[in-house]
Design an enzyme around this catalytic site. Structure first.
Site, PDB file in Angstrom:
ATOM      1  N   CYS A   1      -2.350  -2.166   7.707  1.00  0.00           N
ATOM      2  CA  CYS A   1      -2.203  -3.352   6.519  1.00  0.00           C
ATOM      3  C   CYS A   1      -0.644  -4.393   6.719  1.00  0.00           C
ATOM      4  O   CYS A   1      -1.146  -5.556   5.811  1.00  0.00           O
ATOM      5  CB  CYS A   1      -2.579  -2.432   5.686  1.00  0.00           C
ATOM      6  SG  CYS A   1      -3.335  -1.731   5.081  1.00  0.00           S
TER       7      CYS A   1
ATOM      8  N   VAL B   1       3.353   0.940   4.560  1.00  0.00           N
ATOM      9  CA  VAL B   1       2.385   1.014   5.422  1.00  0.00           C
ATOM     10  C   VAL B   1       0.773   0.304   5.173  1.00  0.00           C
ATOM     11  O   VAL B   1       0.496  -0.188   4.434  1.00  0.00           O
ATOM     12  CB  VAL B   1       2.369   2.437   5.058  1.00  0.00           C
ATOM     13  CG1 VAL B   1       3.414   3.158   4.819  1.00  0.00           C
ATOM     14  CG2 VAL B   1       1.702   2.828   3.106  1.00  0.00           C
ATOM     15  N   THR B   2       0.475   0.826   6.695  1.00  0.00           N
ATOM     16  CA  THR B   2       0.983   0.948   7.347  1.00  0.00           C
ATOM     17  C   THR B   2       0.812  -0.293   8.270  1.00  0.00           C
ATOM     18  O   THR B   2       0.462  -1.265   8.043  1.00  0.00           O
ATOM     19  CB  THR B   2      -0.160   2.287   8.664  1.00  0.00           C
ATOM     20  OG1 THR B   2      -1.145   1.553   8.974  1.00  0.00           O
ATOM     21  CG2 THR B   2      -0.120   3.082   8.025  1.00  0.00           C
TER      22      THR B   2
ATOM     23  N   GLN C   1       7.773 -13.100  21.896  1.00  0.00           N
ATOM     24  CA  GLN C   1       6.919 -14.715  21.777  1.00  0.00           C
ATOM     25  C   GLN C   1       7.851 -15.016  21.034  1.00  0.00           C
ATOM     26  O   GLN C   1       7.912 -16.457  20.769  1.00  0.00           O
ATOM     27  CB  GLN C   1       5.610 -14.536  22.440  1.00  0.00           C
ATOM     28  CG  GLN C   1       4.831 -13.978  22.898  1.00  0.00           C
ATOM     29  CD  GLN C   1       3.507 -14.067  22.761  1.00  0.00           C
ATOM     30  OE1 GLN C   1       3.274 -15.425  23.477  1.00  0.00           O
ATOM     31  NE2 GLN C   1       2.936 -13.173  22.968  1.00  0.00           N
TER      32      GLN C   1
ATOM     33  N   LYS D   1      -6.725  -5.115  -3.320  1.00  0.00           N
ATOM     34  CA  LYS D   1      -6.998  -5.568  -2.149  1.00  0.00           C
ATOM     35  C   LYS D   1      -8.608  -5.049  -1.680  1.00  0.00           C
ATOM     36  O   LYS D   1      -8.196  -3.333  -1.519  1.00  0.00           O
ATOM     37  CB  LYS D   1      -6.217  -6.061  -0.946  1.00  0.00           C
ATOM     38  CG  LYS D   1      -5.826  -5.022  -0.987  1.00  0.00           C
ATOM     39  CD  LYS D   1      -5.164  -5.614   0.132  1.00  0.00           C
ATOM     40  CE  LYS D   1      -3.003  -4.498   0.835  1.00  0.00           C
ATOM     41  NZ  LYS D   1      -4.318  -3.938   1.806  1.00  0.00           N
TER      42      LYS D   1
ATOM     43  N   ASP E   1       0.561  -1.064   0.388  1.00  0.00           N
ATOM     44  CA  ASP E   1      -0.313   0.100   0.378  1.00  0.00           C
ATOM     45  C   ASP E   1       0.877   1.195   0.274  1.00  0.00           C
ATOM     46  O   ASP E   1       0.706   2.021   0.441  1.00  0.00           O
ATOM     47  CB  ASP E   1      -0.762   0.048   1.248  1.00  0.00           C
ATOM     48  CG  ASP E   1      -1.752  -1.625   1.128  1.00  0.00           C
ATOM     49  OD1 ASP E   1      -1.750  -1.951   0.294  1.00  0.00           O
ATOM     50  OD2 ASP E   1      -3.036  -1.008   2.343  1.00  0.00           O
TER      51      ASP E   1
ATOM     52  N   GLU F   1      -4.503  -0.670  -1.106  1.00  0.00           N
ATOM     53  CA  GLU F   1      -5.944  -1.149  -0.483  1.00  0.00           C
ATOM     54  C   GLU F   1      -6.979   0.274  -1.523  1.00  0.00           C
ATOM     55  O   GLU F   1      -6.297   1.396  -1.668  1.00  0.00           O
ATOM     56  CB  GLU F   1      -6.069  -0.820   0.233  1.00  0.00           C
ATOM     57  CG  GLU F   1      -7.659  -0.584   1.568  1.00  0.00           C
ATOM     58  CD  GLU F   1      -7.135   0.120   2.856  1.00  0.00           C
ATOM     59  OE1 GLU F   1      -6.150   0.684   3.787  1.00  0.00           O
ATOM     60  OE2 GLU F   1      -8.243   0.387   3.548  1.00  0.00           O
TER      61      GLU F   1
HETATM   62  N1  TIU Z   1      -3.152   0.457   3.840  1.00  0.00           N
HETATM   63  C1  TIU Z   1      -3.416   0.326   5.656  1.00  0.00           C
HETATM   64  O1  TIU Z   1      -2.635   0.735   6.082  1.00  0.00           O
HETATM   65  N2  TIU Z   1      -4.345   1.395   5.334  1.00  0.00           N
HETATM   66  C2  TIU Z   1      -4.613   1.978   6.346  1.00  0.00           C
HETATM   67  O2  TIU Z   1      -5.949   2.735   6.461  1.00  0.00           O
HETATM   68  N3  TIU Z   1      -3.817   2.827   7.583  1.00  0.00           N
HETATM   69  C3  TIU Z   1      -3.974   3.458   8.453  1.00  0.00           C
HETATM   70  O3  TIU Z   1      -3.344   3.472   9.414  1.00  0.00           O
HETATM   71  N4  TIU Z   1      -5.342   4.587   8.475  1.00  0.00           N
END
Ligand code: TIU
Length: 224
Positions: free
Chosen positions: A166, A161-162, A206, A133, A27, A75
């Site tokens: 995701c 990210v993030t 862990q 996705k 993403d 995304e």
């Molecule tokens: N790609 C992804 O992490 N989508 C998000 O919406 N991340 C947020 O941190 N909002």
């Protein structure tokens, strides 16, 4: 030339075979990394997500040079939002960044819009897989697992990210499917460094409950 890769990582060294490993770049889209995108409209500071772009360029170059399979994910939703759960839509509207609304980067989180594009610095090369996705995880309602299985992939190097959203959802889905996962600490980012720190710790605690954490430069050196 050895196909084995071995690098220092937490909680212990990570090993894989270049031929059965894929780099997954999650993403790295304008919606999360560029001014006027979904991330910024949600009230986030995008400096952290932008900051990893140069390191990811190096990781991509090394993987391409050494023949490691590269997968990009994005995304986003169909223009009619038929794949967007009403719950997700409503929460985005409450935040003032309604999915499908028109923003500075076009319709927010919608496929085909500028916000949905991967940042130009990390544009997919010809032949690389691009997985669209609708969810946070890259396996949910996608062909990713089948595409990886068809190529004999056993290990994933996760970036993008993030980290706590995701990347983690994809990591957890991958872990349950039996992939060995390495997360690059400086190849991932959250909007808030506190979320980054917590998310990274959750991977390797862990005894490596979800996998390993390593540094991009160690991965690049290990590919040589
Ligand atoms: N790609 C992804 O992490 N989508 C998000 O919406 N991340 C947020 O941190 N909002």
């Amino acid at each position: 030339m050895s196909e084995n890769v071995n690098l220092p990582a937490k909680p212990f060294s990570f090993q894989c075979d270049k031929r059965t490993t894929a780099l997954v770049v999650i993403d790295m889209q304008n919606d999360f990394c560029s001014p006027g995108g979904f991330g910024e409209l949600l009230g986030n500071d995008i400096s952290q997500t932008r900051a990893i772009i140069p390191k990811l360029q190096q990781v991509l170059a090394a993987c391409r040079q050494h023949g490691v399979l590269v997968v990009h994910t994005r995304e986003g939703h169909q223009p009619d939002l038929s794949d967007c759960p009403p719950t997700k839509l409503r929460r985005s509207q409450l935040q003032g960044a309604g999915i499908g609304d028109t923003g500075p980067m076009g319709r927010i989180l919608v496929r085909g819009e500028r916000g949905h594009e991967i940042v130009s610095e990390l544009a997919p090369a010809e032949g690389e897989l691009v997985i669209d996705k609708s969810g946070k995880g890259a396996f949910y309602r996608t062909e990713l697992d089948a595409l990886l299985q068809a190529r004999g992939i056993a290990s994933l190097v996760l970036t993008g990210v993030t980290t706590h959203v995701c990347v983690h959802t994809t990591l957890r889905e991958a872990n349950d499917r039996g992939y060995e996962c390495l997360v690059l600490e400086d190849g991932t980012a959250a909007f808030d460094p506190a979320d980054q720190e917590a998310a990274i710790r959750m991977v390797h605690q862990q005894g490596g409950i979800f996998g390993w954490v390593g540094w991009a430069d160690d991965w690049i050196v290990a590919l040589e």
